[in-house]
Design a protein around this motif. Structure first.
Motif, PDB file in Angstrom:
ATOM      1  N   TRP A  49      41.044  44.242  43.559  1.00  0.00           N
ATOM      2  CA  TRP A  49      39.913  44.687  42.747  1.00  0.00           C
ATOM      3  C   TRP A  49      38.965  45.577  43.568  1.00  0.00           C
ATOM      4  O   TRP A  49      38.461  46.574  43.070  1.00  0.00           O
ATOM      5  CB  TRP A  49      39.137  43.474  42.216  1.00  0.00           C
ATOM      6  CG  TRP A  49      39.781  42.786  41.043  1.00  0.00           C
ATOM      7  CD1 TRP A  49      40.308  41.528  41.020  1.00  0.00           C
ATOM      8  CD2 TRP A  49      39.972  43.315  39.728  1.00  0.00           C
ATOM      9  NE1 TRP A  49      40.814  41.237  39.778  1.00  0.00           N
ATOM     10  CE2 TRP A  49      40.619  42.320  38.957  1.00  0.00           C
ATOM     11  CE3 TRP A  49      39.666  44.531  39.122  1.00  0.00           C
ATOM     12  CZ2 TRP A  49      40.958  42.482  37.631  1.00  0.00           C
ATOM     13  CZ3 TRP A  49      39.999  44.712  37.786  1.00  0.00           C
ATOM     14  CH2 TRP A  49      40.635  43.701  37.054  1.00  0.00           C
ATOM     15  N   ASN A  89      32.833  47.238  32.250  1.00  0.00           N
ATOM     16  CA  ASN A  89      32.964  46.003  33.021  1.00  0.00           C
ATOM     17  C   ASN A  89      34.052  46.208  34.083  1.00  0.00           C
ATOM     18  O   ASN A  89      35.193  46.529  33.751  1.00  0.00           O
ATOM     19  CB  ASN A  89      33.335  44.841  32.103  1.00  0.00           C
ATOM     20  CG  ASN A  89      33.262  43.507  32.828  1.00  0.00           C
ATOM     21  OD1 ASN A  89      33.991  43.262  33.774  1.00  0.00           O
ATOM     22  ND2 ASN A  89      32.366  42.636  32.373  1.00  0.00           N
ATOM     23  N   VAL A 137      36.400  37.493  30.709  1.00  0.00           N
ATOM     24  CA  VAL A 137      35.495  38.281  31.546  1.00  0.00           C
ATOM     25  C   VAL A 137      34.208  38.608  30.797  1.00  0.00           C
ATOM     26  O   VAL A 137      33.111  38.598  31.376  1.00  0.00           O
ATOM     27  CB  VAL A 137      36.207  39.580  31.999  1.00  0.00           C
ATOM     28  CG1 VAL A 137      35.210  40.569  32.602  1.00  0.00           C
ATOM     29  CG2 VAL A 137      37.305  39.260  33.007  1.00  0.00           C
ATOM     30  N   ASP A 143      37.930  49.413  42.741  1.00  0.00           N
ATOM     31  CA  ASP A 143      36.534  49.849  42.628  1.00  0.00           C
ATOM     32  C   ASP A 143      36.251  51.065  43.513  1.00  0.00           C
ATOM     33  O   ASP A 143      35.556  51.998  43.107  1.00  0.00           O
ATOM     34  CB  ASP A 143      35.589  48.714  43.030  1.00  0.00           C
ATOM     35  CG  ASP A 143      35.605  47.560  42.030  1.00  0.00           C
ATOM     36  OD1 ASP A 143      36.068  47.772  40.892  1.00  0.00           O
ATOM     37  OD2 ASP A 143      35.171  46.453  42.400  1.00  0.00           O
ATOM     38  N   ASN A 170      40.313  39.693  29.163  1.00  0.00           N
ATOM     39  CA  ASN A 170      39.084  40.444  28.885  1.00  0.00           C
ATOM     40  C   ASN A 170      38.064  39.592  28.137  1.00  0.00           C
ATOM     41  O   ASN A 170      36.859  39.687  28.386  1.00  0.00           O
ATOM     42  CB  ASN A 170      39.409  41.710  28.091  1.00  0.00           C
ATOM     43  CG  ASN A 170      40.208  42.708  28.905  1.00  0.00           C
ATOM     44  OD1 ASN A 170      40.238  42.640  30.139  1.00  0.00           O
ATOM     45  ND2 ASN A 170      40.885  43.625  28.231  1.00  0.00           N
ATOM     46  N   LEU A 196      45.304  41.814  41.085  1.00  0.00           N
ATOM     47  CA  LEU A 196      44.278  40.891  40.598  1.00  0.00           C
ATOM     48  C   LEU A 196      43.645  40.045  41.708  1.00  0.00           C
ATOM     49  O   LEU A 196      42.787  39.206  41.425  1.00  0.00           O
ATOM     50  CB  LEU A 196      44.814  39.976  39.488  1.00  0.00           C
ATOM     51  CG  LEU A 196      45.478  40.678  38.288  1.00  0.00           C
ATOM     52  CD1 LEU A 196      45.813  39.648  37.219  1.00  0.00           C
ATOM     53  CD2 LEU A 196      44.608  41.768  37.732  1.00  0.00           C
ATOM     54  N   ARG A 232      35.897  44.304  35.736  1.00  0.00           N
ATOM     55  CA  ARG A 232      36.993  43.343  35.869  1.00  0.00           C
ATOM     56  C   ARG A 232      37.850  43.209  34.616  1.00  0.00           C
ATOM     57  O   ARG A 232      38.654  42.277  34.508  1.00  0.00           O
ATOM     58  CB  ARG A 232      36.427  41.966  36.276  1.00  0.00           C
ATOM     59  CG  ARG A 232      35.819  41.954  37.688  1.00  0.00           C
ATOM     60  CD  ARG A 232      36.862  42.286  38.747  1.00  0.00           C
ATOM     61  NE  ARG A 232      36.295  42.380  40.087  1.00  0.00           N
ATOM     62  CZ  ARG A 232      35.939  43.521  40.659  1.00  0.00           C
ATOM     63  NH1 ARG A 232      36.069  44.669  39.983  1.00  0.00           N
ATOM     64  NH2 ARG A 232      35.455  43.539  41.870  1.00  0.00           N
ATOM     65  N   THR A 233      37.689  44.102  33.663  1.00  0.00           N
ATOM     66  CA  THR A 233      38.572  44.079  32.495  1.00  0.00           C
ATOM     67  C   THR A 233      39.881  44.788  32.810  1.00  0.00           C
ATOM     68  O   THR A 233      39.968  45.580  33.753  1.00  0.00           O
ATOM     69  CB  THR A 233      37.903  44.746  31.282  1.00  0.00           C
ATOM     70  OG1 THR A 233      37.469  46.062  31.648  1.00  0.00           O
ATOM     71  CG2 THR A 233      36.724  43.922  30.797  1.00  0.00           C
TER      72      THR A 233
END
Length: 405
Positions: free
Chosen positions: A9, A56, A129, A13, A126, A4, A58-59
């Motif tokens: 992250w 999304n 976010v 990605d 979530n 996290l 960042r979920t």
């Protein structure tokens, strides 16, 4: 890298579209990598089922089981349409939160209970976010919380009981599920005037109405291939007649809805006739078959083949809640037909309705290969004779098929 963290992250990605198994081997021992790889695997698994959530970056998806058991986004959006805008909603069985998040887009407030801390934490993350500030996730036992809630403290209660027992067996009655909404219903209706119960597609509609006598609406959701679920709307003041709606998703944005009442079904005077070449024959969508409006379907411009065959006819193509075919030939199921059939139709899709044998056995008897464009129905006609209908699929007549009584 710490899970996290911004670095974590970014790593996720950069590797999102790669094979998780290969990543696991390549980055074995890298701190935080296995947690990121699990997210990659779960996102790939949930891409079709929960597209907006996965879109999304960042979920979080907590576990494989939570993804497997989650309501699909498409169904969650349909459930959300059952609540009034601005309602105060209580979700007793949050899970991954697909239903709670969909309802939060319409509700004033949604309070969702989830027993597992990891899942509750992920749903709360979530919600933040996604900007759903009106969704409040509580890690705890909803049944205990119900004891402290006052009358009319909520407008709607949503519950999705567990559909499997402790040994993993399928449950076919609401009273067998956890929580037991049948026993809880008087208390739930004290807290809120409307209760929405999401249930298994295996549930019998008649049995469900016996268990939930205050139900006002039964909605059966399905696709063109299968029945997905049965939803019961229960209210303090039951309607004089329960409405049953059979909703079939045709595309991402269109659906066929057939609505009726049991009284109209009982009162309907069905008509039947023998099929002939050139007729259009209709196979009802799975949700319609589950609802059982078999007498109503055989009225107006439609005829049934037989009271128990559940295929329907019209002289010309009409809007119907099912798949249409043009009848190319009607053949007796006799020795001569069996002998010559494979020579004339070497490849054909086979189905049976109220027939002397199942489809695989009929295909073997006729010595045909399954597939191709044509469709064969082995059926019983109005005279009680076993016949073969050779049909060619037609384009469904739009997203109509709507009948409300």
């Amino acid at each position: 890298m710490t899970p996290l963290s911004p670095e974590w992250w970014q790593w996720l990605d950069e590797h999102l579209h790669l094979d998780p198994t290969a990543l696991s081997l390549r980055y074995h021992g890298l701190p935080g990598a296995q947690e990121a790889i699990q997210q990659i695997a779960l996102r790939q698994k949930a891409r079709k089922k929960l597209p907006s959530l996965v879109a999304n970056p960042r979920t979080l998806l907590p576990t494989a089981l939570s993804v497997e058991q989650a309501t699909s986004e498409a169904l969650a959006l349909l459930h959300a349409q059952l609540i009034e805008p601005g309602a105060r909603v209580l979700d007793l069985t949050c899970g991954l939160g697909a239903d709670a998040m969909a309802m939060a887009t319409r509700a004033r407030e949604v309070v969702a209970y989830e027993r597992q801390e990891a899942i509750a934490s992920a749903v709360a993350h979530n919600a933040g976010v996604l900007g759903l500030t009106n969704l409040h996730v509580v890690c705890g036992d909803a049944l205990e919380a119900l004891k402290e809630m006052g009358p009319n403290s909520r407008d709607v209660i949503f519950v999705d009981p567990a559909r499997r027992g402790g040994a993993g067996e399928r449950l076919f009655a609401l009273s067998q599920c956890e929580p037991d909404v049948v026993a809880l219903m008087p208390r739930l209706l004290e807290i809120a005037p409307k209760v929405i119960v999401k249930a298994s597609p295996m549930l019998d509609v008649t049995q469900t109405l016996r268990e939930l006598p205050q139900a006002t609406h039964i909605i059966i959701y399905g696709t063109t291939r299968e029945c997905k679920e049965v939803v019961a709307v229960v209210e303090r003041r039951p309607a004089e007649e329960v409405t049953i709606s059979c909703v079939t998703s045709l595309t991402a944005s269109t659906a066929s809805t057939f609505s009726f009442t049991l009284a109209k079904e009982r009162e309907a005077v069905p008509q039947y006739r023998l099929p002939v070449a050139g007729d259009v024959v209709y196979e009802p969508w799975p949700a319609v078959m589950k609802g059982g409006p078999f007498r109503l379907l055989a009225t107006g411009v439609f005829w049934g083949l037989h009271p128990h065959t559940h295929l329907y006819l019209s002289a010309e193509e009409q809007a119907f809640p099912g798949r249409p075919y043009r009848v190319e030939s009607v053949e007796p199921f006799d020795r001569a037909t069996i002998k010559s059939f494979a020579r004339r139709y070497p490849q054909i899709n086979v189905a049976t309705r109220q027939f002397v044998m199942r489809a695989p056995e009929l295909a073997r008897r006729l010595k045909v290969k399954e597939g191709g464009e044509l469709q064969l129905f082995g059926v019983t006609n109005l005279d009680g004779e076993h016949i073969l209908l050779v049909c060619r699929p037609l384009e469904a007549a739009g997203s109509a098929g709507v009948k409300k009584d």
